[in-house]
Design an enzyme around this catalytic site. Sequence first.
Site, PDB file in Angstrom:
ATOM      1  CD  GLU A   1      -3.065  -1.006   2.376  1.00 21.75           C
ATOM      2  OE1 GLU A   1      -3.000  -0.143   3.086  1.00 21.75           O
ATOM      3  OE2 GLU A   1      -3.858  -1.966   2.331  1.00 21.75           O
TER       4      GLU A   1
ATOM      5  CG  ASN B   1      -3.608  -5.096   0.939  1.00 17.27           C
ATOM      6  OD1 ASN B   1      -3.563  -6.180   0.579  1.00 17.27           O
ATOM      7  ND2 ASN B   1      -3.143  -4.231   1.268  1.00 17.27           N
TER       8      ASN B   1
ATOM      9  CD1 TRP C   1      -6.033  -7.380   8.341  1.00 18.24           C
ATOM     10  CD2 TRP C   1      -4.052  -8.094   7.439  1.00 18.24           C
ATOM     11  NE1 TRP C   1      -5.027  -6.874   9.106  1.00 18.24           N
ATOM     12  CE2 TRP C   1      -3.881  -7.208   8.273  1.00 18.24           C
ATOM     13  CE3 TRP C   1      -3.236  -8.489   6.354  1.00 18.24           C
ATOM     14  CZ2 TRP C   1      -2.518  -7.022   8.718  1.00 18.24           C
ATOM     15  CZ3 TRP C   1      -1.970  -8.395   6.781  1.00 18.24           C
ATOM     16  CH2 TRP C   1      -1.564  -7.460   7.877  1.00 18.24           C
TER      17      TRP C   1
HETATM   18  C1  GCU Z   1      -4.240  -2.624   5.163  1.00 13.87           C
HETATM   19  C2  GCU Z   1      -2.953  -2.921   5.682  1.00 13.87           C
HETATM   20  C3  GCU Z   1      -2.948  -3.624   6.961  1.00 13.87           C
HETATM   21  C4  GCU Z   1      -4.064  -3.216   8.102  1.00 13.87           C
HETATM   22  C5  GCU Z   1      -5.246  -3.693   7.204  1.00 13.87           C
HETATM   23  C6  GCU Z   1      -6.737  -3.177   8.363  1.00 13.87           C
HETATM   24  O1  GCU Z   1      -4.603  -3.153   4.091  1.00 13.87           O
HETATM   25  O2  GCU Z   1      -2.203  -3.534   4.753  1.00 13.87           O
HETATM   26  O3  GCU Z   1      -1.608  -3.615   7.353  1.00 13.87           O
HETATM   27  O4  GCU Z   1      -3.551  -3.953   9.139  1.00 13.87           O
HETATM   28  O5  GCU Z   1      -5.529  -2.870   5.985  1.00 13.87           O
HETATM   29  O6  GCU Z   1      -6.967  -1.854   7.942  1.00 13.87           O
HETATM   30  O7  GCU Z   1      -6.687  -3.826   9.163  1.00 13.87           O
END
Ligand code: GCU
Length: 697
Positions: A425, A478, A563
């Site tokens: 990002e 992402n 994530w």
């Molecule tokens: C982003 C980022 C992560 C972050 C995640 C979030 O994409 O890459 O490091 O923790 O979003 O907002 O939880």
Amino acid sequence: MMRSDLRTLRIGCVTLVLGVAGLARAEDAVRRVVDVNAGWRFHKGDVESAGKAAFDDKAWESVDLPHTWNAQDGQDGGNNYYRGPGWYRRSLGELKGVVGKRVFIRFQAANTVADVYLNGAHVGQHRGGFAAFCFELSPHLKADGANVLAVRVDNSHFDDVPPWSADFTFFGGIYRGVELLVLDPVCISPLDYASPGVYLQMVGVGKDWAKVQLTTVISNGQDKALDAKLDVELRDADDKVVLNERFPVELAASAEARTQHVVHIDNPHMWNGRRDPYLYSVTVRLLVDDKPVDEVHQPLGLRTFGVDREKGFVLNDTPLDLHGVNRHQDRLDMGWAITQREHDEDFALIREMGCTAVRLAHYQQADYAYTLCDGMGLVVWAEIPLVNRIADTPEFRDNCRQQLRELIRQNYNHPSICFWGIHNEITAPWDQGPDATALVRDLAALAKAEDPTRLTTCAACDPVDHPANWQTNVVAVNRYFGWYAGEAEDVAAWADATHKAHPQTPVGMSEYGAGASIHHHAWPPVKPKHNGPNHPEEWQAHLHEVHWRAMRERPFLWCKFVWNMFDFAVDARNEGDTPGRNDKGLVTYDRKTKKDAFYWYKANWSDEPFVHINSSRYEKRTTAQTTIRVYTNCDEVELQHNGKSLGKQKCADHVCEWPVTLEPGTNEMKVKAIHDGAEVVDSCQWMLALPSSDGAE
Ligand code: GCU
């Protein structure tokens, strides 16, 4: 019998005899590795002359490594954790058996800038928080009397060291282990970016053969040229010697040599991911005057892989869907200062859920983590911490290059690693710095120069079409549909459009997900405010159902990473049920609770039979009419309510649902399934509050 190339065939035969004889001598400890993690003194803050040998540190705190000074303030919210210097000191006592030896100190990591002193002399400085680093102590060692180590570590912001900003706490300290290496003056060098000094590259493979090139970095600490030999031994997974060859090497005086040799392996057993993570082990012995003086052991996994724009990832000519998770390295109350036990627990959960791949975000993780992935057959995306905002300075670029070289050289022999991640990002509009396109192009080229066998990738965000996101072999994005923006159902159209818009480059999903508290519940699921205090577990499960149903139909998405596998520390956050916590994990920060969404993936990705009642923690109910929702990978499930069967259901797409009318008081809910003759069950209790006399709920 292994074929050798002509040059070594004769030596090969002779070697076999010598090699066997040589093995007996190799039992002598040619390379001593001394763990120095116990018995340090620590002081948070800067202290004048703390690097001096005579400094009195008796009043300092006693600590063992790994250690971080942010274990508590880095996880409790308020965006105010300590970032600054800390000092560590330790006596090495009188080192026995080091006369005539070379002594090195190797840190597995320290965040962020470390200065190492021995007996008051500054031995070296390392800038970067995630890679191993190694210095030679020999010139500063006292042969008699105590040797005193002092290390100043500082996790302040440094303009030349990425990451500048990111959504995770930058825990400070010597948070991985430290060891001394006591080596012969002529040794396999530990100083090549702190790598093992041995690089194994499969340079050819056929139906019944493989060709492996061995590069060895040798340091001749003697002031005379030497004729040495390299003894290469390959053992199979049953620890049987399948190859033993010896090569002559000429070493110039007081110099480092980079030698290359090739060995042939008949009927190679390929490393094949979760299906068959077959590993050989390689021992490289250095001999001077036919006497072993050093040896290094490394894993060897043989595989071919690539990414097809339509079929996705291909391993050994067979498509393999890369589905899995992102994993941060921190743990509740420990920060990054975790041990092998925590790594083992994390990867056991990742394996249980049925992942085939893992993105070890957002930085180089412990060597042991990659080793676990080798053994489990998880395909790995490893990356440097080039996250969000960047700096457009030579010093910043040089540090990025250093961190990339350290990542690659230190982890070169892990067959699980197939991708080098260049950034995350860095086009983020909310954290915009200078244009990063040239930097990314440079780093992607460096990665290929360092390692032509692996693919480069990056994790893009809006504006996705920014050129900085299209400089690597493959790209992933992402996307948080149904959380930060849009609806969960938008993922399908987005995936098709992105695939169509980039006909030259495979695209994947590097992050998606939603927050969830195991204490917050709502049925039916309702999208919460992402930065609000209420993160119902049911919404996270719903969002993951929608995403996975869409993505499993799209093999062109070369990777699909949730994530995140675990909740993790972000001291700047204040949402959900805990300040300082990013709660998008499928498992809680303490690893004690698997959230409902974990079982949705286990139902899709694992064939270990189970049944799981969703919302089991939604114990206190106020309305009688509700739905019980069950995840399973079994065909048929029976539900019992307070001992009474509500019948069996065939679970379409891993989900069974019943409407139920709760009774006032205790409702025992039980589900069971039979799989291969064995019964799997799950149960919970829901309490329906009796309507109060005034009728209030
Ligand atoms: C982003 C980022 C992560 C972050 C995640 C979030 O994409 O890459 O490091 O923790 O979003 O907002 O939880």
